[in-house]
Scaffold this motif. Sequence first.
Motif, mmCIF file in Angstrom:
data_model
loop_
_atom_site.group_PDB
_atom_site.id
_atom_site.type_symbol
_atom_site.label_atom_id
_atom_site.label_comp_id
_atom_site.label_asym_id
_atom_site.label_seq_id
_atom_site.Cartn_x
_atom_site.Cartn_y
_atom_site.Cartn_z
ATOM 1 N N TRP A 297 0.827 -1.208 0.000
ATOM 2 C CA TRP A 297 0.000 0.000 0.000
ATOM 3 C C TRP A 297 0.863 1.260 0.000
ATOM 4 C CZ3 TRP A 297 -4.654 0.523 -1.584
ATOM 5 C CH2 TRP A 297 -5.580 -0.503 -1.455
ATOM 6 N N LYS A 298 1.943 1.231 0.791
ATOM 7 C CA LYS A 298 2.849 2.382 0.813
ATOM 8 C C LYS A 298 3.488 2.591 -0.558
ATOM 9 C CE LYS A 298 5.650 3.269 4.161
ATOM 10 N NZ LYS A 298 6.739 3.119 5.162
ATOM 11 N N LEU A 299 3.816 1.489 -1.227
ATOM 12 C CA LEU A 299 4.429 1.573 -2.549
ATOM 13 C C LEU A 299 3.459 2.203 -3.552
ATOM 14 C CD1 LEU A 299 6.976 0.916 -4.145
ATOM 15 C CD2 LEU A 299 6.051 -1.365 -4.581
ATOM 16 N N ILE A 300 2.196 1.801 -3.495
ATOM 17 C CA ILE A 300 1.189 2.381 -4.391
ATOM 18 C C ILE A 300 1.049 3.877 -4.136
ATOM 19 C CG2 ILE A 300 -1.309 2.485 -4.837
ATOM 20 C CD1 ILE A 300 -1.368 -0.529 -4.680
ATOM 21 N N GLY A 301 1.046 4.246 -2.848
ATOM 22 C CA GLY A 301 0.943 5.666 -2.515
ATOM 23 C C GLY A 301 2.128 6.466 -3.000
ATOM 24 N N SER B 213 3.404 9.863 -6.241
ATOM 25 C CA SER B 213 4.073 11.127 -5.894
ATOM 26 C C SER B 213 5.404 11.218 -6.635
ATOM 27 C CB SER B 213 4.312 11.199 -4.380
ATOM 28 O OG SER B 213 5.067 12.339 -4.058
ATOM 29 N N LYS B 214 5.543 12.208 -7.503
ATOM 30 C CA LYS B 214 6.757 12.346 -8.307
ATOM 31 C C LYS B 214 7.992 12.644 -7.471
ATOM 32 C CE LYS B 214 4.388 13.887 -12.506
ATOM 33 N NZ LYS B 214 4.262 14.970 -13.520
ATOM 34 N N SER B 215 7.793 13.168 -6.281
ATOM 35 C CA SER B 215 8.946 13.561 -5.464
ATOM 36 C C SER B 215 9.430 12.460 -4.538
ATOM 37 C CB SER B 215 8.587 14.782 -4.610
ATOM 38 O OG SER B 215 7.509 14.474 -3.738
ATOM 39 N N ASP B 216 8.793 11.256 -4.586
ATOM 40 C CA ASP B 216 9.108 10.215 -3.615
ATOM 41 C C ASP B 216 9.845 9.016 -4.211
ATOM 42 O OD1 ASP B 216 8.213 11.443 -1.385
ATOM 43 O OD2 ASP B 216 6.209 10.564 -1.420
ATOM 44 N N ILE B 217 10.668 9.236 -5.241
ATOM 45 C CA ILE B 217 11.381 8.110 -5.853
ATOM 46 C C ILE B 217 12.316 7.413 -4.862
ATOM 47 C CG2 ILE B 217 13.105 7.480 -7.603
ATOM 48 C CD1 ILE B 217 11.738 9.380 -9.503
ATOM 49 N N PRO B 218 13.096 8.123 -4.037
ATOM 50 C CA PRO B 218 13.933 7.427 -3.044
ATOM 51 C C PRO B 218 13.109 6.564 -2.098
ATOM 52 C CG PRO B 218 14.640 9.697 -3.275
ATOM 53 C CD PRO B 218 13.347 9.584 -4.020
ATOM 54 N N GLU B 219 11.938 7.045 -1.720
ATOM 55 C CA GLU B 219 11.077 6.257 -0.837
ATOM 56 C C GLU B 219 10.574 5.004 -1.548
ATOM 57 O OE1 GLU B 219 6.911 6.530 1.734
ATOM 58 O OE2 GLU B 219 7.536 8.206 0.465
ATOM 59 N N ARG B 220 10.223 5.149 -2.822
ATOM 60 C CA ARG B 220 9.769 3.995 -3.596
ATOM 61 C C ARG B 220 10.841 2.898 -3.606
ATOM 62 N NH1 ARG B 220 7.618 6.562 -9.311
ATOM 63 N NH2 ARG B 220 6.795 8.518 -8.474
ATOM 64 N N ILE B 221 12.064 3.323 -3.875
ATOM 65 C CA ILE B 221 13.176 2.369 -3.947
ATOM 66 C C ILE B 221 13.389 1.690 -2.604
ATOM 67 C CG2 ILE B 221 15.661 2.134 -4.325
ATOM 68 C CD1 ILE B 221 15.416 4.449 -6.349
ATOM 69 N N GLU B 222 13.315 2.475 -1.538
ATOM 70 C CA GLU B 222 13.505 1.919 -0.189
ATOM 71 C C GLU B 222 12.429 0.874 0.126
ATOM 72 O OE1 GLU B 222 13.396 3.363 4.494
ATOM 73 O OE2 GLU B 222 13.517 4.851 2.889
ATOM 74 N N ILE B 223 11.174 1.191 -0.202
ATOM 75 C CA ILE B 223 10.081 0.257 0.063
ATOM 76 C C ILE B 223 10.253 -1.011 -0.769
ATOM 77 C CG2 ILE B 223 7.590 -0.110 -0.061
ATOM 78 C CD1 ILE B 223 7.286 2.963 0.274
ATOM 79 N N LEU B 224 10.562 -0.836 -2.059
ATOM 80 C CA LEU B 224 10.718 -1.987 -2.945
ATOM 81 C C LEU B 224 11.868 -2.885 -2.479
ATOM 82 C CD1 LEU B 224 9.872 -3.513 -5.491
ATOM 83 C CD2 LEU B 224 11.483 -2.085 -6.780
ATOM 84 N N ILE C 211 3.597 -7.971 -8.255
ATOM 85 C CA ILE C 211 2.759 -7.389 -9.310
ATOM 86 C C ILE C 211 1.289 -7.711 -9.053
ATOM 87 C CG2 ILE C 211 2.190 -7.504 -11.772
ATOM 88 C CD1 ILE C 211 5.198 -7.967 -12.290
ATOM 89 N N ALA C 212 1.013 -8.969 -8.668
ATOM 90 C CA ALA C 212 -0.366 -9.378 -8.407
ATOM 91 C C ALA C 212 -0.961 -8.593 -7.234
ATOM 92 C CB ALA C 212 -0.416 -10.877 -8.120
ATOM 93 N N MET C 213 -0.150 -8.363 -6.209
ATOM 94 C CA MET C 213 -0.644 -7.604 -5.047
ATOM 95 C C MET C 213 -0.890 -6.141 -5.403
ATOM 96 S SD MET C 213 1.264 -9.023 -1.638
ATOM 97 C CE MET C 213 0.120 -8.109 -0.611
ATOM 98 N N LEU C 214 0.013 -5.567 -6.193
ATOM 99 C CA LEU C 214 -0.179 -4.182 -6.631
ATOM 100 C C LEU C 214 -1.464 -4.053 -7.456
ATOM 101 C CD1 LEU C 214 3.496 -3.296 -7.630
ATOM 102 C CD2 LEU C 214 2.189 -2.213 -5.800
ATOM 103 N N ALA C 215 -1.671 -5.016 -8.350
ATOM 104 C CA ALA C 215 -2.878 -4.985 -9.193
ATOM 105 C C ALA C 215 -4.132 -5.137 -8.338
ATOM 106 C CB ALA C 215 -2.805 -6.095 -10.240
ATOM 107 N N ARG C 216 -4.087 -6.046 -7.375
ATOM 108 C CA ARG C 216 -5.242 -6.243 -6.483
ATOM 109 C C ARG C 216 -5.558 -4.961 -5.722
ATOM 110 N NH1 ARG C 216 -4.720 -6.766 -1.091
ATOM 111 N NH2 ARG C 216 -6.467 -7.635 0.125
ATOM 112 N N ASN C 217 -4.541 -4.329 -5.190
ATOM 113 C CA ASN C 217 -4.772 -3.121 -4.406
ATOM 114 C C ASN C 217 -5.227 -1.949 -5.272
ATOM 115 O OD1 ASN C 217 -3.963 -4.724 -2.332
ATOM 116 N ND2 ASN C 217 -2.303 -3.420 -1.616
#
Length: 311
Positions: free
Chosen positions: A194-198, A202-213, A227-233
Amino acid sequence: MNKLFHGKEIFLSLREAKRDIRDILKEKDIEKIIIEGDKIAPEKILDLLNTNSLFTSERLIFIKRLYRNKEKTTLIPYLLKFLEKDQSTTHIIIWEDQKIRSITKYFKYFKGSNQVIESLNLNKRTFLTWASQEIENQGVTLDKPLIKILSERTNFSPESFSNEIQKLKLTGKRVFKEEDIVESTTDSLEYDIWKLIGSINSKSDIPERIEILERVLSQKVDVLFIIAMLARNLRLTVQIKELLENEKNSREIASLLKIPPFLIPQMQGIAKEYSKEKIALLYEKLSSLDYEIKRGRIEPNLGITLLITKF
């Protein structure tokens, strides 16, 4: 006493090896030597095996990850030859962070003396049985629905599950509710997705995306499952948007979508920020990535990293 601990569930096999070592040390006053088997040079380990202790009559040698040593074809035959001798004053415990094939001489030696201890090979069904026993052993009381929730939120990982049980014990509570489980496992897979989807929105949160991933991938979660979980959410996000447009409140949304009420605020926040067009585009990108991975046209980790950083 010489034993080989191995198996696919490396947390469980290592824990059993350490328990065995503790039991030996409780019974005997012996020297303990730890060897990082994946890094040690052959001559060094040979010296250690052939050197007697200066302080005690017996010693326990704990060798870790010997099978990952680049020179294992030299090391293992020598080790087995050493073990075949009368080594009543030396106890060797070996832990491998993988399952050793039963056709190898390495495995057969320990199997022949009934000294192979293999960790459980857990799937989602057997994990719940193991989890129930683990909770009982830890002296914690959870009913079956909560055990299932905790198992899901720790992505059916024995290590994560055991760590969360320890965290629950530290609260001092005797009876736990679903809210306690969710609050205790805030960095679980479901929450991170869910945090990754959020953050993708946000264009300014690329470092956060990488950290979560990276945190999700470090749990050895299959990329296709991510991928399946992202699609479900994303599908849930669309449903929440529509329910909000129809002026449904949090309790009604939770009831209609069968979602725990205390998760709704986070999901509502994400749904309000996304446009339906952007959800559709992201869903299309996920479907395309899923297809390309299954066709073998892109490496999974690279593909998901590019998608979340470039979207």
